[in-house]
Design an enzyme around this catalytic site. Sequence first.
Site, short mmCIF file in Angstrom:
data_model
loop_
_atom_site.label_atom_id
_atom_site.label_comp_id
_atom_site.label_asym_id
_atom_site.label_seq_id
_atom_site.Cartn_x
_atom_site.Cartn_y
_atom_site.Cartn_z
N THR A 188 -3.71 104.35 51.27
CA THR A 188 -3.87 103.13 52.06
C THR A 188 -5.22 103.06 52.76
O THR A 188 -5.63 104.01 53.42
CB THR A 188 -2.78 103.10 53.14
N ARG A 216 11.08 97.31 49.72
CA ARG A 216 10.67 98.17 50.84
C ARG A 216 9.30 97.75 51.37
O ARG A 216 8.38 97.47 50.62
CB ARG A 216 10.64 99.62 50.38
N VAL A 217 9.18 97.69 52.68
CA VAL A 217 7.89 97.42 53.33
C VAL A 217 7.62 98.56 54.30
O VAL A 217 8.52 98.99 55.03
CB VAL A 217 7.94 96.08 54.09
N THR A 239 -2.26 105.58 58.37
CA THR A 239 -2.00 105.87 56.96
C THR A 239 -0.91 106.93 56.90
O THR A 239 -0.72 107.69 57.84
CB THR A 239 -3.28 106.35 56.25
C1 SD4 Z 1 3.24 102.82 53.60
N1 SD4 Z 1 1.54 103.62 55.07
O1 SD4 Z 1 3.56 101.90 52.85
C2 SD4 Z 1 1.78 103.12 53.75
C3 SD4 Z 1 1.35 103.98 52.62
C4 SD4 Z 1 0.42 105.05 52.91
O2 SD4 Z 1 -0.04 107.22 52.50
O3 SD4 Z 1 -0.37 105.01 53.81
N2 SD4 Z 1 0.55 106.10 52.18
O4 SD4 Z 1 4.06 103.52 54.17
#
Ligand code: SD4
Length: 328
Positions: A188, A216-217, A239
């Site tokens: 991300t 999913r969010v 992240t």
């Molecule tokens: C999520 N925070 O969808 C994001 C994905 C991410 O390391 O950062 N992954 O949960």
Amino acid sequence: MHRRKFLKNSTLGSVAILGTAPLISCAETETKTAGNIRPDGPVAICTWDFGNATDKAWSVLRAGGTALDAAEQGVMVEEADPENQTVGLGGRPDRDGFVTLDACIMDSQSNCGAVMGLEGYVHAVSVARRVMEKTPHVILVGDGASQFASEQGFSRTDLLTAKSRKEWVEWKKTSEYAPVINIENHDTIGMLTLDANGDLAGACTTSGMAYKLRGRVGDSPVIGAGLYVDPEVGAATATGMGEEVVRTVGSFLIVELMRQGKSPEEACREGVLRIMKKNAGRTDFQIGFIALNTLGETGGYCIQPGFSYRQYDSKGHRNTPVESYLKS
Ligand code: SD4
């Protein structure tokens, strides 16, 4: 938890992380609200080592562009990169094979916009910006977000690349539908910017957790969780495992900790530690925050070994100034 002995926490490069000094002086605040030029110049930082994205944001800022444009255009670089399998085009799909994007954007007037579960459009961040600028709403989801993107003139694209599809097909053969958080891969992108006028902005965009349950969010498009900007204090973005960031309203927490006098790095560290405290004994997920205050100071913290974030500081020095990790 047994792995509570965190920490090597080193600060490299030219950015000073202050101790308990107050972050905002009256003079600084007044200067900003008067719209004067910031003497120290702009700053751009982003999660992970997305050098091309920070280069882009910096080029916008150096040319006198706004923090908002810089943040948007910076993260768009990663959205358009099919080799980045955690953002935009080429993102890993959900468990049913659909690439769904989450993004948000926020400016220093607390304007914000977000899309969740957007399918078929590369630049989720730009659709989020249109939600902010063209509608009375903050969030659009799913089909409604796609419909809005189409009405706004964005062109439809198949986001599932051959590479991501192939990996998904392989994953299905052996998995028990456990979602995967991309611990090994840089993922991300969250970007924070401060322009020459002293205005802050932020953007965050992702394809989310690989092979997630359909619908999913995570945290990334949730204002306060994945991103938060407060013109009086600073900005933060996250992240890692979104569920954990949502539970703690992570980015808002980081900004509030800075309001209480913590440096960006101290605030990020405390945010991560709070999350770890709620997850005693777990070592199977990753969480990281980066933060930027109104003075242009930056910081980051993560439980991932070797975490770093990419930065242009006010003098235009590009570096990856912070590493934080959990010691075993
Ligand atoms: C999520 N925070 O969808 C994001 C994905 C991410 O390391 O950062 N992954 O949960």
